[in-house]
Design a protein around this motif. Structure first.
Motif, short mmCIF file in Angstrom:
data_model
loop_
_atom_site.label_atom_id
_atom_site.label_comp_id
_atom_site.label_asym_id
_atom_site.label_seq_id
_atom_site.Cartn_x
_atom_site.Cartn_y
_atom_site.Cartn_z
N HIS A 266 0.77 -1.23 -0.04
CA HIS A 266 0.01 -0.12 -0.03
C HIS A 266 1.04 1.28 -0.01
O HIS A 266 1.50 1.59 0.85
N GLY A 267 1.01 1.85 -1.20
CA GLY A 267 1.96 2.85 -1.14
C GLY A 267 1.63 4.19 -0.25
O GLY A 267 2.82 4.46 0.19
N PRO A 268 0.71 4.80 -0.06
CA PRO A 268 0.35 5.72 0.78
C PRO A 268 0.69 5.24 2.25
O PRO A 268 1.28 6.08 3.11
N ALA A 269 0.43 4.08 2.56
CA ALA A 269 0.85 3.76 3.91
C ALA A 269 2.29 3.84 4.06
O ALA A 269 2.72 4.12 5.29
N LYS A 270 3.05 3.50 3.30
CA LYS A 270 4.66 3.37 3.11
C LYS A 270 5.00 4.99 3.52
O LYS A 270 5.77 5.17 4.55
N PHE A 271 4.33 6.02 2.89
CA PHE A 271 4.90 7.39 3.27
C PHE A 271 4.37 7.82 4.30
O PHE A 271 5.22 8.54 5.11
N VAL A 272 3.22 7.29 4.75
CA VAL A 272 2.75 7.74 6.27
C VAL A 272 3.76 7.21 7.15
O VAL A 272 4.01 7.71 8.44
N PHE A 273 4.06 5.88 7.11
CA PHE A 273 5.03 5.04 8.20
C PHE A 273 6.24 5.77 8.05
O PHE A 273 6.76 6.17 9.41
N ILE A 274 6.78 6.33 7.18
CA ILE A 274 8.24 6.82 6.98
C ILE A 274 7.84 8.25 7.66
O ILE A 274 8.92 8.69 8.61
N PHE A 275 6.91 9.11 7.48
CA PHE A 275 6.95 10.13 8.13
C PHE A 275 6.50 10.18 9.45
O PHE A 275 7.41 10.93 10.06
N LEU A 276 6.01 9.18 10.02
CA LEU A 276 5.92 9.25 11.35
C LEU A 276 7.12 8.94 12.15
O LEU A 276 7.31 9.44 13.29
N ILE A 277 7.95 7.95 11.39
CA ILE A 277 9.29 7.56 12.06
C ILE A 277 10.11 8.82 12.28
O ILE A 277 10.71 9.33 13.14
N VAL A 278 10.40 9.41 10.99
CA VAL A 278 10.89 10.68 10.94
C VAL A 278 10.27 11.79 11.98
O VAL A 278 11.12 12.50 12.41
#
Length: 61
Positions: free
Chosen positions: A31-43
């Motif tokens: 799930h592409g958008p989930a990847k960006f949300v996950f990376i954003f939250l980690i950062v």
């Protein structure tokens, strides 16, 4: 002239999924958008911790 019955939505989705190539292990995130949300939250969490550390160092707490 009888009307042709259309396939159900589930059958049409299954047909489209069958045409797609299989996912490569470790290459595709399902799930592409989930990847960006996950990376954003980690950062975001890392940056927030660094800002908190700097504030505490400035306040000499």
């Amino acid at each position: 002239m009888p009307r042709q019955k259309r396939k159900s939505l589930e059958e049409r989705i299954a047909d489209r999924q069958a045409l797609r190539p299989p996912l490569k292990e470790g290459k595709d995130f399902e799930h592409g958008p989930a990847k960006f949300v996950f990376i954003f939250l980690i950062v975001f969490v890392v940056v927030l911790h660094l800002v908190g550390l700097i504030v505490l160092m400035v306040l000499d707490a």
